[in-house]
Design an enzyme around this catalytic site. Structure first.
Site, PDB file in Angstrom:
ATOM      1  N   GLU A 331       0.825  -1.216   0.000  1.00 21.76           N
ATOM      2  CA  GLU A 331       0.000   0.000   0.000  1.00 21.76           C
ATOM      3  C   GLU A 331       0.856   1.262   0.000  1.00 21.76           C
ATOM      4  O   GLU A 331       0.541   2.242  -0.681  1.00 21.76           O
ATOM      5  CB  GLU A 331      -0.933  -0.003   1.210  1.00 21.76           C
ATOM      6  CG  GLU A 331      -1.864  -1.207   1.295  1.00 21.76           C
ATOM      7  CD  GLU A 331      -2.585  -1.515  -0.006  1.00 21.76           C
ATOM      8  OE1 GLU A 331      -3.013  -0.569  -0.699  1.00 21.76           O
ATOM      9  OE2 GLU A 331      -2.725  -2.702  -0.341  1.00 21.76           O
ATOM     10  N   HIS A 334       2.215   2.320  -3.317  1.00 21.23           N
ATOM     11  CA  HIS A 334       1.235   3.023  -4.153  1.00 21.23           C
ATOM     12  C   HIS A 334       1.253   4.535  -3.941  1.00 21.23           C
ATOM     13  O   HIS A 334       0.765   5.276  -4.795  1.00 21.23           O
ATOM     14  CB  HIS A 334      -0.173   2.532  -3.836  1.00 21.23           C
ATOM     15  CG  HIS A 334      -0.595   1.318  -4.599  1.00 21.23           C
ATOM     16  ND1 HIS A 334      -0.513   1.227  -5.958  1.00 21.23           N
ATOM     17  CD2 HIS A 334      -1.143   0.147  -4.174  1.00 21.23           C
ATOM     18  CE1 HIS A 334      -0.989   0.055  -6.347  1.00 21.23           C
ATOM     19  NE2 HIS A 334      -1.371  -0.617  -5.279  1.00 21.23           N
TER      20      HIS A 334
END
Length: 876
Positions: A331, A334
């Site tokens: 995550e 990203h």
């Protein structure tokens, strides 16, 4: 579901036929679709910023509903003259203006806005449509204002409701999941990745109390998130802008400490890797009791399932800890790749998710340098991708942009090919170029397109510019030409090396060699070079030395050898397996089993790769063997070969290197001492529920086998402890174990009862239904019960599961082990039933399973006697 990609490949031919027919017959041309009948926004308006105010009600109203109200304004620039404003809206009820319209329009900076002629909701394509009396002026800015109401459902999408109990008190959380197309459920918006804008958010708690947030960076709608909760948080004194949020008891018991400790390390790593500062000034990460995906990379407010953010060293296992660090790394990766620079459209989501999957292992390795975590990518990513991509139902990584339009088509892209094959081919590119060259191209890409949108060729172009400065790389073609062969056609090759001649050949690898592909490829399914399907390397020619290709599994392909080299490799494994790198030992096993399933080598050669394992002490080769032998076991479970395989499988004494696998294997093969041991441990826990002495790494295995041979009391205790669990990782282990019932007097009513609980979100959270179904179907009896349950309740599943995982996905988990004529007939009957109901996307999934079941049946018929003979000989 994938027909869009198929249609794209034949469109030119179809067009030629239509044009020719028109010339000679002058047939009527279908009328052009209206803008609101298309799923894609027209290129007429460009949003600049939003002002959004929302008030979620965390108590049920008199109608028994949880609702939210709000108002929203968006400033947009007219890019092309138009009389229509199309803005996404789904499941929102609007407060009409005095003129009876759904919205109000005004001009900005002195611009006069045309009058609104008509407004309506286009439900199918999810638009609020505003028809104007005159056209908007190009280059002018306008303001569209709406007031609306929505429901905080438990659907796990849009602005939704999550619930939990703390000290006996029910707590309600209002939270979001916008990706891919659910921001439009929270407020009207231009809900496409390329429609980036700035968001000014205000949340009302109670009248007079509200939180107004700082404006966001310019970003896509799917990355927006906001939460109203009673959660608590922790933060590091030296880095106060990094915070971990969760239920108060979870935070107070230290379950967020590990995540907090590694977040700073991971952010530092990615700043160094990308050579770009973290784009935001804070990083919040939140564990939610109800969440559809594993996690979501909302910019600055990352959301997780509790199992992927929270960790308790007293209760959670090593595997739980690995999951946490890898998911957080994914995550946070990203925050740059995907958020700072975003794909233009969803057909390129593979680049977004594939890249984050690849570098998540690099980041996790930095956070936990002693774990050899990069090797786990072979097991977690590469081998599963090779398995999925070797089936005829696979698909290319990338499609034409206009082949993906509807929300269902977009959601279908979030699959193993996107994440795992995407990661594998990017890892391969990095290995070929070297990591420094790859990263230089990546850094240039992020700098060039910051806060913008791209297509995948933009990345290839930046990498190519770096390659051009390094002529010693001597690539056979451009980056674009090389990578097109991996992204624009499905599948991968099996590379065959004949050590007798030095000849190397390649061909498309398919698990079922009789598969008829319905998708042609302009590249003829050839990889690596543009012109050669085979060549000769004298260095590969040998009569007495073993040859090993694809060192460290750098390439996304399988390797086959002539029979003499296979025997030399088997001999080397037996005499000194350490001469072969660890992950290549795993590769030899996995390649051999897959090649045998494809009838390229004999099944006995594949089985022989496991004979050396009594000397193996590394996890990765063992796990590779376990997974492949488990497939054999699943396929043979309903044949006479199964018992012989259970007695012989793996040679149990070899498993002593790893206590977890030793107990799991011993219990699975019916070793009495193992079953007694698990029962003893579990019964001691039952005697004193507040004192669980079972080691966290052994819990999943002990719970399962104790319940499997136990009766009602064991199951009821497990259910009670699941409902009382305050640690998500513990609850997950118990959920799985409750599916393990094998006791003949209990399974007939405990299994159906457990399955029935999946219909009630008060008993089983919606996020966990697919997980339970998969585990319930892990035995023959359980699989039959789960399948019957699915067929009896498919209307419910279709209605309730249309988000990140669908009814088709649940059905796939239940039927993937089918291998009998009866199961095939039931699948075909079920296909007819849902086809008549118009469930096109689910029909595609059933067709997949029919294909897989036929292949399984064929494999059993062709291999069971070979396997039985080999087992008999090895047991002699």
């Amino acid at each position: 579901m994938w027909k869009g990609c198929i249609i794209a490949t034949v469109a030119a031919v179809t067009a030629a036929i239509i044009i020719a027919f028109f010339i000679f017959s002058k047939a009527a041309v279908p009328p052009e679709m209206k803008p609101w009948e298309k799923y894609r926004l027209p290129a007429t308006l460009s949003p600049q910023y939003y002002n959004v105010t929302l008030w979620p009600r965390l108590e049920m109203d008199t109608n028994g509903l949880y609702i939210f109200t709000g108002h929203s304004g968006v400033a947009f620039v007219c890019m092309n003259k138009t009389r229509w404003i199309l803005i996404h809206s789904n499941k929102l009820n609007y407060i009409l203006t005095p003129d009876g319209h759904h919205a109000m329009l005004t001009g900005m900076a002195g611009t006069k806005a045309p009058a609104i002629k008509k407004t309506w909701l286009q439900v199918e394509t999810q638009y609020l449509v505003v028809e104007l009396s005159e056209k908007l002026q190009v280059g002018k800015t306008y303001w569209l204002f709406t007031e609306f109401q929505g429901e905080l459902t438990d659907s796990l999408g849009g602005f939704y409701r999550s619930e939990y109990y703390e000290d006996g008190v029910k707590r309600v959380v209002a939270t979001t999941q916008m990706q891919p197309t659910d921001a439009r459920k929270a407020f009207p918006c231009f809900d496409e990745p390329a429609m980036k804008a700035v968001f000014h958010m205000t949340l009302i708690h109670v009248p007079g109390t509200k939180t107004k947030f700082e404006p966001t960076k310019k970003m896509s709608t799917y990355l927006l998130a906001f939460i109203v909760s009673d959660f608590d948080f922790i933060r590091a004194p030296q880095r106060e802008k990094i915070r971990i949020w969760a239920r108060r008891k979870a935070i107070n018991s230290g379950q967020g400490d590990y995540s907090l400790n590694i977040t700073g390390l991971l952010l530092d790593f990615f700043q160094y890797y990308y050579n770009t500062s973290y784009p935001l000034h804070k990083s919040d990460q939140v564990a939610l009791p109800d969440f559809s995906a594993g996690a979501m990379e909302n910019w600055g407010l990352v959301t997780y399932r509790e199992t992927t953010l929270l960790y308790d060293p007293e209760v959670s296992s090593n595997e739980d800890k690995e999951d946490v660090v890898i998911v957080i790394s994914h995550e946070l990766a990203h925050m740059w790749f995907g958020n700072l620079v975003t794909m233009k459209w969803w057909n390129d989501v593979w680049l977004n998710e594939g890249f984050a999957t690849y570098v998540s292992y690099l980041g996790a390795s930095e956070a936990e340098p002693t774990w050899s975590i990069k090797d786990l990518m072979v097991l977690d990513v590469i081998q599963p991708a090779l398995l999925v991509d070797s089936q005829g139902s696979s698909h290319p990584l990338s499609c034409l942009e206009d082949a993906i339009n509807t929300p269902k088509e977009i959601s279908a892209l979030f699959n193993s090919i996107t994440y795992k094959k995407g990661a594998a081919v990017l890892r391969m590119l990095s290995e070929v170029l070297s990591e420094p060259v790859f990263v230089k191209g990546l850094i240039a890409y992020l700098n060039q397109f910051a806060y913008g949108n791209t297509v995948y060729t933009d990345l290839w172009g930046q990498i190519q510019a770096v390659v051009d400065l390094n002529p010693e790389l001597n690539l056979p073609a451009t980056i674009n030409e090389i990578m097109n062969r991996w992204t624009l056609q499905m599948g991968f090759p099996v590379v065959t090396i004949d050590t007798q001649t030095g000849r190397i050949t390649q061909k498309l690898f398919l698990l079922d060699p009789d598969t008829q592909l319905g998708r042609p490829s302009s590249y003829e399914y050839v990889h690596y070079t543009a012109h050669h399907k085979s060549n000769t390397h004298l260095s590969m020619k040998t009569n007495n030395k073993w040859v090993l290709a694809n060192l460290n599994i750098s390439g996304f392909y399988r390797v086959n050898y002539d029979s003499q080299n296979w025997q030399r490799l088997l001999s080397q494994l037996t005499t000194d397996h350490t001469a072969i790198p660890i992950i290549n030992r795993a590769q030899i096993i996995d390649d051999a089993f897959s090649l045998s399933r494809a009838k390229i080598i004999s099944t006995t050669v594949a089985l022989s790769t496991t004979k050396y394992l009594s000397k193996e002490t590394e996890y990765v080769p063992w796990e590779s063997a376990v997974r492949n032998l488990n497939h054999f076991s699943d396929m043979l479970e309903q044949t006479e070969v199964y018992d012989a395989m259970q007695v012989n499988k793996f040679q149990i004494k070899a498993y002593l290197y790893n206590q977890i696998n030793a107990i799991s294997l011993g219990c699975k093969t019916g070793v009495e001492g193992c079953m007694n041991l698990t029962s003893m441990w579990y019964n001691k826990w039952m005697e004193n529920p507040s004192k669980n002495l079972i080691h966290p790494n052994l819990k999943a295995t002990v719970y399962c086998y104790a319940i499997s041979i136990g009766g009602d009391a064991e199951w009821e205790f497990g259910w009670k402890m699941y409902k009382n669990a305050t640690i998500a990782a513990e609850a997950k282990k118990l959920m799985s174990a409750l599916s393990c019932t094998r006791n003949k007097t209990s399974i007939s009513f405990l299994h159906p009862r457990y399955l029935k609980y999946t219909l009630d979100p008060n008993m089983i959270r919606k996020q966990d239904v697919a997980f339970i179904m998969a585990h319930a179907a892990s035995s023959v009896v359980g699989r039959t019960q789960a399948w019957n349950f699915i067929r009896a309740n498919w209307h419910h599943f279709v209605k309730d599961y249309d988000g990140f995982y669908s009814f088709g996905y649940i059905m796939l988990l239940v039927t993937r082990r089918f291998s009998t004529e009866t199961e095939l007939n039931q699948l075909q009957q079920f296909r007819d039933e849902i086809a008549s109901a118009g469930l096109e996307s689910t029909v595609w999934t059933v067709d997949q399973q029919i294909e897989r079941t036929k292949a399984n049946m064929k494999w059993v018929a062709e291999n069971k006697e070979q396997i039985k003979k080999w087992l008999t000989e090895e047991s002699a």
